[in-house]
Design an enzyme around this catalytic site. Structure first.
Site, PDB file in Angstrom:
ATOM      1  N   HIS A  81     -10.160  -5.404  -3.349  1.00  0.00           N
ATOM      2  CA  HIS A  81      -8.832  -5.643  -2.772  1.00  0.00           C
ATOM      3  C   HIS A  81      -8.953  -6.045  -1.320  1.00  0.00           C
ATOM      4  O   HIS A  81      -9.840  -5.582  -0.602  1.00  0.00           O
ATOM      5  CB  HIS A  81      -7.927  -4.417  -2.924  1.00  0.00           C
ATOM      6  CG  HIS A  81      -8.529  -3.141  -2.428  1.00  0.00           C
ATOM      7  ND1 HIS A  81      -9.445  -2.414  -3.163  1.00  0.00           N
ATOM      8  CD2 HIS A  81      -8.375  -2.464  -1.268  1.00  0.00           C
ATOM      9  CE1 HIS A  81      -9.809  -1.338  -2.483  1.00  0.00           C
ATOM     10  NE2 HIS A  81      -9.181  -1.358  -1.313  1.00  0.00           N
ATOM     11  N   ILE A  82      -8.030  -6.879  -0.917  1.00  0.00           N
ATOM     12  CA  ILE A  82      -7.936  -7.290   0.494  1.00  0.00           C
ATOM     13  C   ILE A  82      -6.720  -6.590   1.085  1.00  0.00           C
ATOM     14  O   ILE A  82      -5.608  -6.720   0.571  1.00  0.00           O
ATOM     15  CB  ILE A  82      -7.746  -8.817   0.614  1.00  0.00           C
ATOM     16  CG1 ILE A  82      -8.866  -9.564  -0.110  1.00  0.00           C
ATOM     17  CG2 ILE A  82      -7.679  -9.227   2.088  1.00  0.00           C
ATOM     18  CD1 ILE A  82      -8.631 -11.069  -0.197  1.00  0.00           C
ATOM     19  N   HIS A  83      -6.956  -5.831   2.167  1.00  0.00           N
ATOM     20  CA  HIS A  83      -5.828  -5.259   2.908  1.00  0.00           C
ATOM     21  C   HIS A  83      -5.276  -6.360   3.814  1.00  0.00           C
ATOM     22  O   HIS A  83      -6.047  -6.987   4.564  1.00  0.00           O
ATOM     23  CB  HIS A  83      -6.281  -4.109   3.808  1.00  0.00           C
ATOM     24  CG  HIS A  83      -6.813  -2.910   3.079  1.00  0.00           C
ATOM     25  ND1 HIS A  83      -6.061  -1.770   2.874  1.00  0.00           N
ATOM     26  CD2 HIS A  83      -8.031  -2.660   2.530  1.00  0.00           C
ATOM     27  CE1 HIS A  83      -6.804  -0.867   2.221  1.00  0.00           C
ATOM     28  NE2 HIS A  83      -8.005  -1.387   2.012  1.00  0.00           N
ATOM     29  N   ASN A  95     -12.864  -3.315   2.464  1.00  0.00           N
ATOM     30  CA  ASN A  95     -13.850  -2.236   2.472  1.00  0.00           C
ATOM     31  C   ASN A  95     -14.759  -2.396   1.258  1.00  0.00           C
ATOM     32  O   ASN A  95     -14.278  -2.613   0.142  1.00  0.00           O
ATOM     33  CB  ASN A  95     -13.134  -0.880   2.423  1.00  0.00           C
ATOM     34  CG  ASN A  95     -12.287  -0.638   3.659  1.00  0.00           C
ATOM     35  OD1 ASN A  95     -12.645  -1.060   4.757  1.00  0.00           O
ATOM     36  ND2 ASN A  95     -11.148   0.010   3.484  1.00  0.00           N
ATOM     37  N   ASP A 137       0.853  -1.188   0.000  1.00  0.00           N
ATOM     38  CA  ASP A 137       0.000   0.000   0.000  1.00  0.00           C
ATOM     39  C   ASP A 137       0.891   1.242   0.000  1.00  0.00           C
ATOM     40  O   ASP A 137       1.891   1.319   0.722  1.00  0.00           O
ATOM     41  CB  ASP A 137      -0.916  -0.009   1.231  1.00  0.00           C
ATOM     42  CG  ASP A 137      -2.062   0.976   1.102  1.00  0.00           C
ATOM     43  OD1 ASP A 137      -3.216   0.536   0.996  1.00  0.00           O
ATOM     44  OD2 ASP A 137      -1.794   2.205   1.103  1.00  0.00           O
ATOM     45  N   GLN A 189     -14.674   2.202   1.053  1.00  0.00           N
ATOM     46  CA  GLN A 189     -13.926   1.847  -0.160  1.00  0.00           C
ATOM     47  C   GLN A 189     -13.662   3.085  -0.990  1.00  0.00           C
ATOM     48  O   GLN A 189     -14.577   3.886  -1.251  1.00  0.00           O
ATOM     49  CB  GLN A 189     -14.715   0.809  -0.980  1.00  0.00           C
ATOM     50  CG  GLN A 189     -13.919   0.263  -2.157  1.00  0.00           C
ATOM     51  CD  GLN A 189     -14.645  -0.869  -2.891  1.00  0.00           C
ATOM     52  OE1 GLN A 189     -15.791  -1.193  -2.576  1.00  0.00           O
ATOM     53  NE2 GLN A 189     -13.980  -1.448  -3.857  1.00  0.00           N
TER      54      GLN A 189
END
Ligand code: 5GP
Ligand code: ZN
Length: 111
Positions: free
Chosen positions: A99-101, A86, A30, A93
């Site tokens: 997407h997966i954090h 999110n 990120d 979001q």
């Protein structure tokens, strides 16, 4: 050319600090990390959010879930990690490509 930022990262058109990629997913750091480790795990195909999943995507989502602990281990997160997805404006979001954090490291706040 796609106007989706994460599609463009997946295609290599926008630079990102990638830590893993294969035929189905791309994983990169990120740009504004909220923890010592903060990765984003995305499918190569464009899906806006969890709200757009169809039964056809079950295998892909299962694949992403099973990849998470391996990615965490590679980042040195032997003690565990947190995942966040999110969904929609109400869920915070901002980028509308699913997407997966994956976050972890010392001092992770309580949730
Ligand atoms: P969301 O709020 O949509 O779940 O999270 C989007 C995330 O994407 C944020 O944590 C943000 O820091 C990250 N992000 C936004 N633009 C970029 C970019 O250009 N490169 C990378 N690596 N991350 C980005
Ligand atoms: Zn996309």
């Amino acid at each position: 050319m796609s106007d989706c930022l994460f599609c463009r990262i997946a295609a290599g058109e926008v630079p990102a600090d990638k830590v893993y990629e294969d035929e189905r997913v791309v994983v990169f750091k990120d740009i504004n990390p909220k923890a010592k480790v903060h990765l984003l795990v995305i499918p190569r195909i464009h899906l806006e959010s969890l709200a757009d999943l169809e039964p056809d995507h079950d295998k892909l989502m299962g694949y992403m879930m099973r990849l998470l602990p391996k990615l965490a281990r590679d980042q040195g997160l032997e003690q565990g990690f947190r995942t966040i997805i999110n969904t929609g404006k109400g869920g915070g979001q901002v980028i509308f490509h699913l997407h997966i954090h994956l976050v972890g490291g010392p001092g992770l706040p309580g949730f």
